[in-house]
Design a protein around this motif. Structure first.
Motif, short mmCIF file in Angstrom:
data_model
loop_
_atom_site.label_atom_id
_atom_site.label_comp_id
_atom_site.label_asym_id
_atom_site.label_seq_id
_atom_site.Cartn_x
_atom_site.Cartn_y
_atom_site.Cartn_z
N ALA A 188 0.83 -1.20 0.00
CA ALA A 188 0.00 0.00 0.00
C ALA A 188 0.87 1.25 0.00
O ALA A 188 0.54 2.25 -0.66
N ALA A 189 1.98 1.20 0.72
CA ALA A 189 2.88 2.35 0.78
C ALA A 189 3.53 2.63 -0.58
O ALA A 189 3.91 3.77 -0.87
N GLN A 190 3.62 1.60 -1.42
CA GLN A 190 4.19 1.79 -2.76
C GLN A 190 3.15 2.32 -3.75
O GLN A 190 3.51 2.67 -4.88
N GLY A 191 1.90 2.34 -3.34
CA GLY A 191 0.87 2.88 -4.21
C GLY A 191 -0.21 1.90 -4.63
O GLY A 191 -1.10 2.25 -5.41
N ALA A 192 -0.15 0.67 -4.12
CA ALA A 192 -1.22 -0.28 -4.43
C ALA A 192 -2.49 0.10 -3.68
O ALA A 192 -2.44 0.73 -2.62
#
Length: 206
Positions: free
Chosen positions: A30-34
């Motif tokens: 999620a932190a990577q943008g998922a």
């Protein structure tokens, strides 16, 4: 990291046994943008006081299933389903469609082109979920590591943790269902983060 070299999935199914570190992986993705769809969180919302599953649960299992606060009495329900396979099937038949509907609604909120990660503890146990995702990522560690982690964070006994693990798919079945396996068997998170970074780079080549 083990598995085939695969293109970036549009819809990724993430799973792992209790204590495997699946939540750590979902947070990293999620932190990577998922776009994360957490089915455990959905289940908790549905079974809290006033949640959409409360009255169906009351009808199916009686007032004993609902605690004084109006939420599902998780301890009583856990004891019931551990000792009664039919009760477990009825509970899953009630909750799973509701969870699936809400998960689909949340997945639809992703932006165009954004990877959707479905965090599903029982993905391997559910044939339905396997049809909803492009790839399955399994977070793996030894059973001994699972027991130690859960005991440390929850205070449960060795026996209690193993009883929970016995209700989940065997490790061999999770690994057999995986397109990609991320190992999380070390004492620190650094190796896990390195494996995740390598996987993300594979999915997003420069």
């Amino acid at each position: 990291m083990r598995g085939r070299t695969l293109p970036r999935p549009g819809r990724l199914g993430l799973t792992g046994g209790i204590g495997s570190g699946k939540s750590t992986v979902s947070a990293w993705l999620a932190a990577q943008g998922a776009h994360l769809v957490d089915t455990d969180a959905i289940s908790r919302e549905l079974t809290q006081a006033g949640g959409g599953a409360i009255e169906p649960l009351r009808r199916a299992f009686g007032d004993q299933a609902i605690g004084p606060d109006g939420a599902l009495d998780r301890q009583k329900m856990r004891e019931l389903v551990f000792g009664d396979p039919d009760a477990k099937r009825r509970l899953e038949a009630l909750l799973h469609p509701l969870i699936g509907q809400e998960a689909a609604r949340r997945a639809a909120q992703a932006t165009p082109g954004q990877m959707v990660v479905f965090d599903v503890p029982l993905l391997v146990e559910s044939r339905l979920w396997r049809t909803r995702v492009d790839q399955v990522l399994v977070v793996d560690c030894t059973p001994e590591r699972q027991v130690a982690r859960v005991m440390q964070r929850s205070g449960l006994s060795d026996e209690a943790v193993r009883a929970i693990m016995a209700q989940q798919a065997p490790r061999s079945l999770r690994l057999a269902a995986a397109d990609v396996v991320i190992s999380n068997d070390k004492d620190t998170l650094a190796p896990l983060h390195e494996a995740l970074a390598a996987l993300w780079a594979q999915w997003h080549p420069v």
